[in-house]
Design an enzyme around this catalytic site. Structure first.
Site, mmCIF file in Angstrom:
data_model
loop_
_atom_site.group_PDB
_atom_site.id
_atom_site.type_symbol
_atom_site.label_atom_id
_atom_site.label_comp_id
_atom_site.label_asym_id
_atom_site.label_seq_id
_atom_site.Cartn_x
_atom_site.Cartn_y
_atom_site.Cartn_z
ATOM 1 N N SER A 124 -45.013 -52.263 51.124
ATOM 2 C CA SER A 124 -44.798 -53.277 51.371
ATOM 3 C C SER A 124 -44.671 -54.231 50.193
ATOM 4 O O SER A 124 -44.478 -53.824 48.840
ATOM 5 C CB SER A 124 -46.417 -53.604 52.019
ATOM 6 O OG SER A 124 -45.936 -55.430 51.718
ATOM 7 N N TYR A 148 -55.657 -53.918 50.269
ATOM 8 C CA TYR A 148 -54.921 -53.777 51.074
ATOM 9 C C TYR A 148 -53.424 -53.389 50.042
ATOM 10 O O TYR A 148 -52.607 -52.300 50.119
ATOM 11 C CB TYR A 148 -54.224 -54.118 52.233
ATOM 12 C CG TYR A 148 -52.745 -54.167 53.210
ATOM 13 C CD1 TYR A 148 -53.005 -52.892 53.613
ATOM 14 C CD2 TYR A 148 -51.457 -54.930 52.818
ATOM 15 C CE1 TYR A 148 -51.270 -52.303 54.363
ATOM 16 C CE2 TYR A 148 -50.415 -54.557 53.154
ATOM 17 C CZ TYR A 148 -49.975 -53.175 53.860
ATOM 18 O OH TYR A 148 -48.958 -53.000 53.977
ATOM 19 N N LYS A 152 -51.887 -49.858 48.780
ATOM 20 C CA LYS A 152 -49.917 -49.122 48.624
ATOM 21 C C LYS A 152 -49.510 -48.901 47.491
ATOM 22 O O LYS A 152 -48.854 -48.521 47.448
ATOM 23 C CB LYS A 152 -49.786 -50.977 50.037
ATOM 24 C CG LYS A 152 -49.805 -50.570 50.816
ATOM 25 C CD LYS A 152 -48.793 -49.355 51.347
ATOM 26 C CE LYS A 152 -49.338 -49.577 53.108
ATOM 27 N NZ LYS A 152 -49.225 -48.029 54.390
HETATM 28 P P1 NAD Z 1 -50.035 -50.163 63.199
HETATM 29 O O1 NAD Z 1 -51.275 -50.858 62.863
HETATM 30 O O2 NAD Z 1 -49.160 -51.116 64.527
HETATM 31 O O3 NAD Z 1 -49.415 -49.044 62.495
HETATM 32 C C1 NAD Z 1 -50.236 -48.127 62.045
HETATM 33 C C2 NAD Z 1 -50.296 -47.567 62.950
HETATM 34 O O4 NAD Z 1 -50.932 -46.329 62.398
HETATM 35 C C3 NAD Z 1 -51.209 -47.346 64.248
HETATM 36 O O5 NAD Z 1 -50.824 -46.418 65.595
HETATM 37 C C4 NAD Z 1 -52.724 -46.331 64.274
HETATM 38 O O6 NAD Z 1 -53.790 -46.038 65.250
HETATM 39 C C5 NAD Z 1 -52.617 -45.364 63.167
HETATM 40 N N1 NAD Z 1 -53.184 -44.848 62.654
HETATM 41 C C6 NAD Z 1 -53.822 -45.697 61.283
HETATM 42 N N2 NAD Z 1 -54.785 -45.056 60.849
HETATM 43 C C7 NAD Z 1 -54.550 -43.626 61.037
HETATM 44 C C8 NAD Z 1 -55.620 -42.462 60.310
HETATM 45 N N3 NAD Z 1 -55.879 -42.107 59.992
HETATM 46 N N4 NAD Z 1 -54.867 -41.187 61.724
HETATM 47 C C9 NAD Z 1 -53.890 -41.666 62.684
HETATM 48 N N5 NAD Z 1 -53.311 -42.743 63.078
HETATM 49 C C10 NAD Z 1 -54.069 -43.868 62.005
HETATM 50 O O7 NAD Z 1 -49.078 -50.846 61.252
HETATM 51 P P2 NAD Z 1 -47.691 -51.725 61.910
HETATM 52 O O8 NAD Z 1 -47.138 -52.714 61.504
HETATM 53 O O9 NAD Z 1 -46.686 -50.651 62.383
HETATM 54 O O10 NAD Z 1 -47.538 -51.342 60.326
HETATM 55 C C11 NAD Z 1 -46.698 -49.640 59.800
HETATM 56 C C12 NAD Z 1 -47.020 -49.521 58.213
HETATM 57 O O11 NAD Z 1 -46.202 -50.656 57.298
HETATM 58 C C13 NAD Z 1 -48.223 -49.421 57.399
HETATM 59 O O12 NAD Z 1 -48.232 -48.868 56.643
HETATM 60 C C14 NAD Z 1 -48.371 -50.849 56.923
HETATM 61 O O13 NAD Z 1 -49.231 -51.118 56.211
HETATM 62 C C15 NAD Z 1 -46.959 -50.503 56.788
HETATM 63 N N6 NAD Z 1 -45.986 -51.986 56.615
HETATM 64 C C16 NAD Z 1 -46.380 -53.045 57.576
HETATM 65 C C17 NAD Z 1 -45.489 -54.598 57.533
HETATM 66 C C18 NAD Z 1 -45.709 -55.194 58.722
HETATM 67 O O14 NAD Z 1 -46.336 -56.909 57.748
HETATM 68 N N7 NAD Z 1 -46.588 -55.276 59.923
HETATM 69 C C19 NAD Z 1 -45.190 -54.847 56.579
HETATM 70 C C20 NAD Z 1 -45.820 -54.005 54.999
HETATM 71 C C21 NAD Z 1 -45.946 -52.659 55.215
HETATM 72 C C1 WQD Z 2 -46.028 -66.034 57.139
HETATM 73 C C2 WQD Z 2 -46.303 -67.184 56.516
HETATM 74 C C3 WQD Z 2 -48.210 -68.216 55.686
HETATM 75 C C4 WQD Z 2 -49.485 -67.472 59.928
HETATM 76 C C5 WQD Z 2 -47.832 -60.504 55.191
HETATM 77 C C6 WQD Z 2 -48.946 -59.624 54.563
HETATM 78 C C7 WQD Z 2 -48.216 -58.520 53.981
HETATM 79 C C8 WQD Z 2 -47.292 -57.586 55.035
HETATM 80 C C9 WQD Z 2 -46.438 -58.750 55.946
HETATM 81 C C10 WQD Z 2 -47.980 -55.563 55.456
HETATM 82 C C11 WQD Z 2 -46.974 -67.714 54.934
HETATM 83 C C12 WQD Z 2 -47.677 -68.677 56.981
HETATM 84 C C13 WQD Z 2 -48.871 -67.552 59.026
HETATM 85 C C14 WQD Z 2 -50.423 -68.643 60.886
HETATM 86 C C15 WQD Z 2 -48.876 -70.112 59.031
HETATM 87 N N1 WQD Z 2 -47.752 -56.632 55.824
HETATM 88 N N2 WQD Z 2 -48.214 -68.695 58.231
HETATM 89 N N3 WQD Z 2 -49.675 -70.045 60.118
HETATM 90 O O1 WQD Z 2 -48.982 -63.229 55.068
HETATM 91 O O2 WQD Z 2 -45.646 -62.831 54.308
HETATM 92 O O3 WQD Z 2 -47.398 -61.136 55.068
HETATM 93 O O4 WQD Z 2 -47.361 -59.822 56.629
HETATM 94 O O5 WQD Z 2 -47.332 -55.147 54.192
HETATM 95 O O6 WQD Z 2 -48.915 -57.740 53.007
HETATM 96 O O7 WQD Z 2 -49.242 -60.037 53.565
HETATM 97 O O8 WQD Z 2 -47.009 -62.825 56.370
HETATM 98 O O9 WQD Z 2 -47.138 -63.632 59.124
HETATM 99 O O10 WQD Z 2 -49.247 -63.402 57.463
HETATM 100 O O11 WQD Z 2 -47.384 -65.445 57.233
HETATM 101 O O12 WQD Z 2 -48.175 -70.975 58.024
HETATM 102 O O13 WQD Z 2 -50.494 -69.294 61.385
HETATM 103 O O14 WQD Z 2 -46.715 -67.673 57.046
HETATM 104 O O15 WQD Z 2 -49.316 -68.789 55.441
HETATM 105 O O16 WQD Z 2 -46.900 -68.781 54.408
HETATM 106 P P1 WQD Z 2 -46.957 -62.838 55.196
HETATM 107 P P2 WQD Z 2 -47.919 -64.007 58.158
#
Ligand code: NAD
Ligand code: WQD
Length: 333
Positions: A124, A148, A152
């Site tokens: 991330s 979190y 990562k």
């Molecule tokens: P998500 O929660 O929708 O998907 C993660 C899945 O992993 C879920 O279905 C959950 O049930 C499963 N899971 C969690 N722990 C588990 C375990 N111990 N065993 C088996 N299954 C397990 O999340 P997502 O948004 O699809 O994110 C996927 C990956 O991408 C994550 O590693 C997250 O940290 C990373 N990521 C997400 C974002 C975002 O904004 N969504 C941004 C950057 C990185």
């Molecule tokens: C985006 C912008 C908020 C909600 C998060 C995690 C990051 C990654 C992606 C996993 C920010 C603003 C939000 C609301 C708002 N995930 N906002 N009102 O914080 O950039 O990233 O998700 O790895 O680790 O931190 O994403 O969508 O929460 O926010 O004004 O109700 O929207 O302040 O500027 P963020 P977000």
């Protein structure tokens, strides 16, 4: 030979399962459904094949993961499974460290035991914290600010060490802000309760489940005072995983971190404006205090993704918001 997709019933994982299937790869999906549903698995079978292999298990369970590797012919792993809510991680740090680190270690150990050496990791942009220079490159210092984010970064360190010691080749994809949904509207992000992230919350205001969108901070040092992020379409992101596996098959060695973003930043108000056009009605919002832990701005330098993976984003902010809205409307009906 199959690709093991952990967390494949989740938001990004499910889109990647479809992209892998569309590229001709066989897939084994594993998830404990802690943050996803059987409904997503059913939708995946409709979008791919009724024979799609889905195994419900916890990836922290060493024996179960070893049995999984012994029953399936796995040649590579895409590891999405993790807990991912930043604010929850501040309240439950041990759960986050346990789940995110342990699942990664258990999968790596099984890979060593079964001679599998291609690994794509869900990292991330949160590992950067607030970078000094924007657009941010992979060379920027890391500075995660939550359990979190630390989890990562620690996983990246574990993977880099495993790459050195065990000849496992790793692409660590550092995602920026994924939004949107598959154009079929059959899969997408379906958060429980009130979402924390901007776009899912905005969509719930648009369909009147929530009265008003809080805009966290109107006094940032940005052109309109609201914070800037690099939003990217989840299907573009899914395709980056297919290309990362291709790069590993093509001989990419060691541990490589790669930003996956569009290279374009959008402010919160720009996202609201774009969403209003897509939805065709106003989205009530109110500027409130900054959210603790938020950074002012970040967007990616996606140059390395193009160079190493041959990837670049193709979908616009309008595409993201339209597909997210269509998915949300289908979920409601
Ligand atoms: P998500 O929660 O929708 O998907 C993660 C899945 O992993 C879920 O279905 C959950 O049930 C499963 N899971 C969690 N722990 C588990 C375990 N111990 N065993 C088996 N299954 C397990 O999340 P997502 O948004 O699809 O994110 C996927 C990956 O991408 C994550 O590693 C997250 O940290 C990373 N990521 C997400 C974002 C975002 O904004 N969504 C941004 C950057 C990185
Ligand atoms: C985006 C912008 C908020 C909600 C998060 C995690 C990051 C990654 C992606 C996993 C920010 C603003 C939000 C609301 C708002 N995930 N906002 N009102 O914080 O950039 O990233 O998700 O790895 O680790 O931190 O994403 O969508 O929460 O926010 O004004 O109700 O929207 O302040 O500027 P963020 P977000």
């Amino acid at each position: 030979m199959a690709v093991l997709v952990t967390g494949g019933a989740g938001y990004i994982g499910s889109h990647t399962v479809v992209a892998l299937h569309d590229s001709g790869r066989e897939v084994v999906v594993v998830d404990n459904l802690s943050n996803s549903t059987q409904r997503a698995v059913d939708a995946l079978r409709e979008l791919t094949t009724p024979d799609l292999v889905f195994v419900e298990l916890d990836l922290c369970d060493r024996r179960a993961v070893s049995a999984l590797f012994s029953h399936h012919d796995i040649d590579s792993v895409v590891h999405f499974a993790a807990l991912k809510a930043v604010s929850e991680s501040v309240k439950l740090p041990l759960e986050y460290y346990f789940n995110n680190l342990m699942s990664t270690i258990v999968v790596l150990q099984a890979m060593v035991d079964y001679g599998v050496n291609r690994f794509v990791f869900s990292s991330s942009c949160t590992v950067y914290g607030q970078p000094d220079e924007i657009p941010v490159t992979e060379k920027a210092p890391t500075g995660a600010q939550s359990p979190y984010g630390h989890s990562k970064h620690m996983c990246e360190q574990i993977l880099a060490d495993a790459a050195d010691a065990a000849d496992i080749n790793v692409v660590s994809l550092r995602y920026f802000n994924p939004v949107g949904a598959h154009h079929s509207s059959m899969i997408g992000e379906d958060p429980l309760g009130i979402p924390n992230n901007l776009v899912p919350r905005l969509m719930q205001v648009a369909d009147r489940r929530i009265d008003c969108l809080p805009v966290y901070g109107g006094d940032y040092d940005t052109p309109d005072g609201t914070a800037i992020r690099d939003y990217l379409h989840v299907v573009d992101l899914a395709e980056a995983h297919v290309l990362a596996l291709g790069a590993l098959s093509g001989g990419l060695q060691g541990w490589t971190a790669v930003n996956v973003g569009t290279g374009v930043g959008s402010s919160v108000l720009e996202v609201i404006d774009a969403a209003e056009l897509v939805i065709g009605s106003p989205v009530p919002y109110e500027i409130v205090d900054r959210r603790e832990g938020d950074i002012a701005m970040i967007w990616a330098d996606p140059g390395l993704a193009e160079q190493v993976l041959g990837w670049r984003s193709t979908r616009t902010l309008n595409d993201m918001l339209r597909d997210h809205w269509n998915w949300q409307c289908r979920c409601e009906s």
